[in-house]
Design a protein around this motif. Structure first.
Motif, PDB file in Angstrom:
ATOM      1  N   ALA A  99       0.556  -1.272  -0.141  1.00 19.68           N
ATOM      2  CA  ALA A  99       0.155  -0.058   0.051  1.00 19.68           C
ATOM      3  C   ALA A  99       0.912   0.880  -0.028  1.00 19.68           C
ATOM      4  N   ALA A 100       2.219   0.921   0.540  1.00 20.00           N
ATOM      5  CA  ALA A 100       2.917   1.835   0.941  1.00 20.00           C
ATOM      6  C   ALA A 100       3.120   2.512  -0.349  1.00 20.00           C
ATOM      7  N   GLN A 101       3.698   1.649  -1.615  1.00 15.68           N
ATOM      8  CA  GLN A 101       4.506   1.450  -2.767  1.00 15.68           C
ATOM      9  C   GLN A 101       3.593   2.670  -4.006  1.00 15.68           C
ATOM     10  N   ARG A 102       1.493   1.685  -3.308  1.00  9.46           N
ATOM     11  CA  ARG A 102       0.911   2.561  -4.562  1.00  9.46           C
ATOM     12  C   ARG A 102       0.708   4.054  -4.434  1.00  9.46           C
ATOM     13  N   LEU A 103       0.620   4.410  -2.920  1.00  8.46           N
ATOM     14  CA  LEU A 103       0.571   5.455  -2.070  1.00  8.46           C
ATOM     15  C   LEU A 103       1.506   6.420  -2.567  1.00  8.46           C
ATOM     16  N   ALA A 104       3.088   6.076  -2.758  1.00  8.15           N
ATOM     17  CA  ALA A 104       4.631   6.633  -3.327  1.00  8.15           C
ATOM     18  C   ALA A 104       4.432   6.883  -5.020  1.00  8.15           C
ATOM     19  N   ALA A 105       3.607   5.949  -5.503  1.00  4.27           N
ATOM     20  CA  ALA A 105       3.169   6.676  -6.552  1.00  4.27           C
ATOM     21  C   ALA A 105       2.760   7.936  -7.467  1.00  4.27           C
ATOM     22  N   VAL A 106       1.685   8.280  -6.112  1.00  5.50           N
ATOM     23  CA  VAL A 106       1.108   9.268  -6.232  1.00  5.50           C
ATOM     24  C   VAL A 106       1.677  10.871  -6.711  1.00  5.50           C
ATOM     25  N   ALA A 120      10.562   2.572   6.200  1.00  9.13           N
ATOM     26  CA  ALA A 120      10.081   4.041   6.090  1.00  9.13           C
ATOM     27  C   ALA A 120       9.856   4.929   5.147  1.00  9.13           C
ATOM     28  N   LEU A 121       9.336   5.731   5.350  1.00  2.71           N
ATOM     29  CA  LEU A 121       8.509   6.885   4.202  1.00  2.71           C
ATOM     30  C   LEU A 121       9.599   7.925   4.098  1.00  2.71           C
ATOM     31  N   ASP A 128       5.540  17.835  -0.222  1.00  2.18           N
ATOM     32  CA  ASP A 128       3.778  18.019  -0.406  1.00  2.18           C
ATOM     33  C   ASP A 128       3.781  16.840   0.562  1.00  2.18           C
ATOM     34  N   ALA A 129       3.844  15.653   0.002  1.00  2.16           N
ATOM     35  CA  ALA A 129       3.559  14.299   0.774  1.00  2.16           C
ATOM     36  C   ALA A 129       3.461  14.037   1.704  1.00  2.16           C
ATOM     37  N   GLU A 130       4.169  14.757   2.930  1.00  5.56           N
ATOM     38  CA  GLU A 130       4.565  14.980   3.994  1.00  5.56           C
ATOM     39  C   GLU A 130       2.326  14.836   4.584  1.00  5.56           C
ATOM     40  N   PRO A 131       1.989  15.146   4.264  1.00  9.45           N
ATOM     41  CA  PRO A 131       0.791  14.756   5.337  1.00  9.45           C
ATOM     42  C   PRO A 131      -0.094  13.483   4.762  1.00  9.45           C
ATOM     43  N   ALA A 132      -0.208  13.242   3.651  1.00  5.15           N
ATOM     44  CA  ALA A 132      -0.403  11.692   3.811  1.00  5.15           C
ATOM     45  C   ALA A 132       0.476  10.854   3.734  1.00  5.15           C
ATOM     46  N   LEU A 133       1.812  10.945   3.465  1.00  4.04           N
ATOM     47  CA  LEU A 133       2.218   9.810   4.669  1.00  4.04           C
ATOM     48  C   LEU A 133       2.221   9.756   6.035  1.00  4.04           C
ATOM     49  N   GLN A 134       2.147  10.602   6.659  1.00 10.18           N
ATOM     50  CA  GLN A 134       1.628  10.904   8.408  1.00 10.18           C
ATOM     51  C   GLN A 134       1.189  10.075   8.637  1.00 10.18           C
TER      52      GLN A 134
END
Length: 249
Positions: A99-106, A120-121, A128-134
């Protein structure tokens, strides 16, 4: 410069080595491995690397040399007297990793660092990805009993550090090493740069040792300061092309 009665603990990324956009992109300065080996011999073996990387990755990075090491923020610890680690990854971690890899693709520039039993993310190249990754990391933690969420410099990490105040961290690992030879009875010295190093500073301070913050992060429990990794290497006696001050202040 180190003295012969020290027990020396050194963070790696951001302390011995300059940070890079990805963990695999760090550069090993000429002479660093050899200088650490010489210090290890001078200190009768009382030198350990302390890192969020796995011990296996530290061995690859510093090969062909092999140092005592604390890995995964304290979840792993290896010396002649201690050899501890954590159990196999929980089944939920594989799905979280996918799921993290799918989110990273965004988000272009996000790095998902697979540490086997930890994840680790990194958003250094994608602020700009910080809120989503947190938010993703916090939600994932609920599915991983016995894991901790560790915040770092532009990174959030899920790692097997136990629960609550009894969990594992760098400070616990440093304290354990200080109870066994060759570290026992020596003056503890720990240099680190990140939030994850604060527990180590606390343990060293409690033993009247020397805690050294690398960089200008504030606040910190560290009692001394070095400007950057080049200054750390100069302080340790490494001859490279560093710039800046190297006195501990």
């Amino acid at each position: 410069m180190p003295t012969d009665d020290w027990a020396l603990f050194l963070d790696v990324d951001g302390c011995l080595l300059e940070l890079a956009d990805t963990p695999d992109a760090v550069v090993m300065p000429d002479g660093l491995r050899e200088r650490l080996a010489a210090l290890q011999s001078r200190l009768c073996g009382a030198l350990a690397l302390v890192s969020g990387r796995t011990i296996a990755k530290l061995d690859e990075l510093f090969a062909p040399l092999r140092f005592d090491a604390v890995g995964l923020h304290g979840a792993e610890c290896r010396s002649r007297q201690l050899n501890s680690g954590v159990a196999a990854s929980p089944p939920a971690l594989a799905a979280i990793r996918d799921a993290a890899q799918r989110l990273a693709a965004v988000y272009e520039g996000v790095v998902v660092e697979d540490k086997g039993r930890a994840l680790a993310l990194h958003w250094r190249r994608a602020p700009d990805a910080e809120p989503a990754l947190q938010a993703f990391a916090a939600h994932s933690l609920e599915q991983l009993p016995g894991y901790r969420l560790q915040q770092g410099r532009q990174v959030a990490e899920l790692y097997p550090g136990g629960d609550g105040e009894g969990g594992l961290d760098k400070g616990h690992a440093i304290a354990a090493l200080l109870e066994v030879p060759p570290y026992r009875g020596r003056t503890p010295v720990f240099a680190g740069d990140d939030f994850t190093d604060e527990s180590g500073f606390e343990q060293v301070n409690a033993r009247e040792g020397i805690s050294v913050l690398v960089g200008d992060r504030s606040p910190s429990e560290a009692r001394f300061h070095l400007r950057d990794p080049a200054a750390v290497r100069a302080w340790l006696g490494v001859r490279d092309d560093m710039q800046g001050d190297h006195e501990v202040d």
